[in-house]
Design an enzyme around this catalytic site. Structure first.
Site, short mmCIF file in Angstrom:
data_model
loop_
_atom_site.label_atom_id
_atom_site.label_comp_id
_atom_site.label_asym_id
_atom_site.label_seq_id
_atom_site.Cartn_x
_atom_site.Cartn_y
_atom_site.Cartn_z
N GLU A 1 0.89 -1.18 0.00
CA GLU A 1 0.00 0.00 0.00
C GLU A 1 0.92 1.22 0.00
OE1 GLU A 1 -2.82 0.25 3.31
OE2 GLU A 1 -2.59 2.44 3.25
N ARG B 1 1.22 10.37 0.60
CA ARG B 1 1.70 11.31 1.63
C ARG B 1 2.96 12.05 1.19
NH1 ARG B 1 0.91 7.28 6.90
NH2 ARG B 1 -1.15 6.59 6.27
N LYS C 1 -10.90 -0.58 7.29
CA LYS C 1 -9.60 -0.35 7.91
C LYS C 1 -9.90 0.15 9.32
CE LYS C 1 -5.81 3.02 7.45
NZ LYS C 1 -4.51 2.71 6.88
#
Ligand code: 3PG
Length: 186
Positions: free
Chosen positions: A42, A46, A131
């Protein structure tokens, strides 16, 4: 449901959450993960380099890796993920607008949900896999155990504070399908 995120989570019990700053990191990350028998990543949105990192990782290793995108928090990011044909998308939360965009993308997706109301809202938006982030701050194992009896059929991928010494405890829970985190590459 969620464009079949279940298959990805079932096949990849550990999902490394990785932030890539520049191109020079890609081969080393690939080598470290594949040496641990991990074939899934993943890559978080960012860093300014994130979308390029995703494209480059897919180009080099997409034949043997599921390449997903993390920290998807805006609808326009879903458009970019579609263009890159990513394998899955992960978001720390969910809104009705984002849910619509994610469903329509046809790409498997995993949105965040930690409180009872968020989980109920998610279910109303046809979400069954969440999640659970940040797991360590939202009660971790104890909260997830409590949810087993209340939210039958709802499954979680906890991240946040998961590490080498506790990830197996999470995976033992009936409602935890896989775990994720940055510890994998530390
Ligand atoms: C995530 O996006 O899932 C978190 O950044 C992972 O948290 P960790 O660094 O505690 O694994």
């Amino acid at each position: 449901m969620q464009n079949n995120i279940e298959a990805i989570l079932q096949e990849n019990k550990i999902i490394p959450v990785v932030t890539i700053q520049n191109e020079s990191e890609i081969d080393t990350i690939y080598q470290k993960l594949s040496s641990k028998g991990i074939h899934c990543i993943e890559i978080t949105l960012r860093t300014p380099y994130a979308f390029e990192a995703i494209a480059e990782f897919k180009k080099r290793y997409g034949f043997e890796f599921k390449v997903g995108v993390g920290t998807v928090i805006k609808r326009e990011q879903v458009e970019k993920c579609k263009a890159l044909k990513v394998d899955f998308m992960v978001s720390p939360g969910l809104t009705a607008d984002l849910a619509r965009e994610l469903h329509e993308s046809k790409i498997p997706f995993l949105p965040g949900g930690v409180t009872p109301s968020e989980i109920i809202t998610g279910q109303e938006l046809d979400v069954q896999f969440f999640k659970f982030f940040p797991a360590n701050l939202f009660g971790g194992l104890q909260t997830l155990e409590a949810y087993e009896t209340v939210f039958k059929g709802v499954k979680f991928c906890p991240t946040g504070g998961i590490n080498e010494s506790n990830y197996k405890d999470f995976l033992r829970l009936e409602n935890v399908v896989s775990v994720g985190g940055t510890w994998v590459l530390r």
